[in-house]
Scaffold this active site. Sequence first.
Site, PDB file in Angstrom:
ATOM      1  N   SER A 161     -20.854  52.789  43.968  1.00 11.66           N
ATOM      2  CA  SER A 161     -19.795  53.605  44.574  1.00 11.66           C
ATOM      3  C   SER A 161     -20.414  54.802  45.292  1.00 11.66           C
ATOM      4  O   SER A 161     -19.826  55.348  46.213  1.00 11.66           O
ATOM      5  CB  SER A 161     -18.824  54.085  43.503  1.00 11.66           C
ATOM      6  OG  SER A 161     -18.299  52.972  42.814  1.00 11.66           O
ATOM      7  N   ARG A 162     -21.609  55.219  44.857  1.00  7.11           N
ATOM      8  CA  ARG A 162     -22.251  56.392  45.463  1.00  7.11           C
ATOM      9  C   ARG A 162     -22.917  56.064  46.805  1.00  7.11           C
ATOM     10  O   ARG A 162     -23.335  56.983  47.509  1.00  7.11           O
ATOM     11  CB  ARG A 162     -23.268  57.005  44.502  1.00  7.11           C
ATOM     12  CG  ARG A 162     -22.597  57.664  43.297  1.00  7.11           C
ATOM     13  CD  ARG A 162     -23.573  58.453  42.441  1.00  7.11           C
ATOM     14  NE  ARG A 162     -22.899  59.285  41.470  1.00  7.11           N
ATOM     15  CZ  ARG A 162     -22.697  58.969  40.183  1.00  7.11           C
ATOM     16  NH1 ARG A 162     -23.119  57.812  39.708  1.00  7.11           N
ATOM     17  NH2 ARG A 162     -22.062  59.790  39.374  1.00  7.11           N
ATOM     18  N   GLN A 165     -25.471  44.955  35.085  1.00  7.55           N
ATOM     19  CA  GLN A 165     -26.870  45.204  34.709  1.00  7.55           C
ATOM     20  C   GLN A 165     -27.486  46.334  35.540  1.00  7.55           C
ATOM     21  O   GLN A 165     -28.541  46.852  35.219  1.00  7.55           O
ATOM     22  CB  GLN A 165     -27.656  43.913  34.905  1.00  7.55           C
ATOM     23  CG  GLN A 165     -29.079  43.966  34.402  1.00  7.55           C
ATOM     24  CD  GLN A 165     -29.940  42.947  35.109  1.00  7.55           C
ATOM     25  OE1 GLN A 165     -29.657  41.752  35.015  1.00  7.55           O
ATOM     26  NE2 GLN A 165     -30.964  43.402  35.809  1.00  7.55           N
ATOM     27  N   GLN A 172     -27.361  52.079  30.330  1.00  8.46           N
ATOM     28  CA  GLN A 172     -25.976  52.119  29.810  1.00  8.46           C
ATOM     29  C   GLN A 172     -25.650  50.814  29.077  1.00  8.46           C
ATOM     30  O   GLN A 172     -25.100  50.830  27.969  1.00  8.46           O
ATOM     31  CB  GLN A 172     -25.015  52.326  30.977  1.00  8.46           C
ATOM     32  CG  GLN A 172     -23.551  52.108  30.649  1.00  8.46           C
ATOM     33  CD  GLN A 172     -22.635  52.472  31.812  1.00  8.46           C
ATOM     34  OE1 GLN A 172     -22.431  53.639  32.086  1.00  8.46           O
ATOM     35  NE2 GLN A 172     -22.072  51.493  32.489  1.00  8.46           N
ATOM     36  N   HIS A 180     -18.049  45.437  41.223  1.00  4.46           N
ATOM     37  CA  HIS A 180     -16.937  45.431  40.255  1.00  4.46           C
ATOM     38  C   HIS A 180     -16.164  44.111  40.348  1.00  4.46           C
ATOM     39  O   HIS A 180     -15.739  43.559  39.332  1.00  4.46           O
ATOM     40  CB  HIS A 180     -15.966  46.584  40.539  1.00  4.46           C
ATOM     41  CG  HIS A 180     -16.564  47.948  40.393  1.00  4.46           C
ATOM     42  ND1 HIS A 180     -16.789  48.778  41.463  1.00  4.46           N
ATOM     43  CD2 HIS A 180     -16.988  48.621  39.300  1.00  4.46           C
ATOM     44  CE1 HIS A 180     -17.315  49.911  41.041  1.00  4.46           C
ATOM     45  NE2 HIS A 180     -17.455  49.849  39.738  1.00  4.46           N
ATOM     46  N   HIS A 205     -16.026  48.048  44.305  1.00  6.85           N
ATOM     47  CA  HIS A 205     -16.732  47.316  45.365  1.00  6.85           C
ATOM     48  C   HIS A 205     -17.038  45.910  44.848  1.00  6.85           C
ATOM     49  O   HIS A 205     -16.597  45.548  43.737  1.00  6.85           O
ATOM     50  CB  HIS A 205     -18.010  48.066  45.772  1.00  6.85           C
ATOM     51  CG  HIS A 205     -18.877  48.468  44.608  1.00  6.85           C
ATOM     52  ND1 HIS A 205     -19.479  47.560  43.772  1.00  6.85           N
ATOM     53  CD2 HIS A 205     -19.206  49.693  44.123  1.00  6.85           C
ATOM     54  CE1 HIS A 205     -20.168  48.193  42.848  1.00  6.85           C
ATOM     55  NE2 HIS A 205     -20.003  49.498  43.023  1.00  6.85           N
TER      56      HIS A 205
HETATM   57  O1  PAF Z   1     -20.436  52.426  34.635  1.00  7.61           O
HETATM   58  C1  PAF Z   1     -19.440  53.155  34.796  1.00  7.61           C
HETATM   59  O2  PAF Z   1     -18.737  53.067  35.804  1.00  7.61           O
HETATM   60  C2  PAF Z   1     -19.072  54.170  33.729  1.00  7.61           C
HETATM   61  O3  PAF Z   1     -20.201  54.747  33.167  1.00  7.61           O
HETATM   62  C3  PAF Z   1     -18.143  53.616  32.638  1.00  7.61           C
HETATM   63  C4  PAF Z   1     -18.824  52.513  31.852  1.00  7.61           C
HETATM   64  C5  PAF Z   1     -16.874  53.073  33.271  1.00  7.61           C
HETATM   65  C6  PAF Z   1     -17.766  54.713  31.650  1.00  7.61           C
HETATM   66  O4  PAF Z   1     -17.105  55.771  32.278  1.00  7.61           O
END
Ligand code: PAF
Length: 286
Positions: free
Chosen positions: A195-196, A157, A162, A39, A36
């Site tokens: 995406s969800r 972010q 993560q 990204h 989306h």
């Molecule tokens: O953020 C994500 O989409 C995922 O956690 C990643 C970093 C691609 C790892 O699978």
Amino acid sequence: MSAILLNNIKDVRNNIKAWKKEGFTIGLVPTMGALHAGHASLIKKAKETCDKVIVSVFVNPIQFGPNEDLDKYPRTLEADKKLCDELGCDIIFAPSPKEMYGADNKLSNTEFTFVCPPYNLVDCLCGKSRVGHFDGVATVVLKLFNITTPDKAFFGQKDAQQLFILTKMVKDLNLDLEIVPCPIVREDDGLALSSRNTYLSEEERKNALSISKALKEINSLYLNDVTDTKILFDTAISILNKNIELEYIEFRNFETFEKVEKASKNTLVAIAAKSGKTRLIDNIIL
Ligand code: PAF
């Protein structure tokens, strides 16, 4: 020019070898597909700062818990490819689980080498309800780094925990690359792109808007010198729609990831909540 779609590691490595010979810098945008505008912003940033851009599209089974949405997770490779073509990305790496893990089934840490980020970073926020999630993320991302040997890797972010964990992994394991954090992209009404979001009904989406509203209000209170996180927390609670199921609101120092009682510059305010069955996360850094 259209992006080359590759499914196997050997082909990716061959392309990269040729690029390195030419002295090109490489940017990696790791994704699980269902691309989306969020990204797209990562890919654009990669294009601006690297000679060649690889987007990985891989729904990583080992980062999903047993009751999570692995099977249901949107898979839209054709549309993803189109977007990557439009944005001028060079390679889409879309491996199968078998290519990545040598197995179709989900592997556990009794049969496969996992990367385990520090316990205090994974046993909180999203890691509390998603046990093993960040081990799965760190493991796949390290594999993607080893396969693509990027100079820079781009992460949103929106997944602040993560981002923090992966930045720490790069530092702790002396990986020779730079993690580039990219701002959250929102719909006009404030909903953070994910995406969800496609799972949400109209009603659930409307209720979910209260999450970004709560964060926005916290930010404006903070800018008016309200720093007591108890007050900021209560404000968020009063704004969050009663039909969403709150998992956490957390205030953390985004340099140390420690909890803070007084908000200050660089405090991460993170929320996770379910609207209907869909688990959503959002945050701001003050
Ligand atoms: O953020 C994500 O989409 C995922 O956690 C990643 C970093 C691609 C790892 O699978």
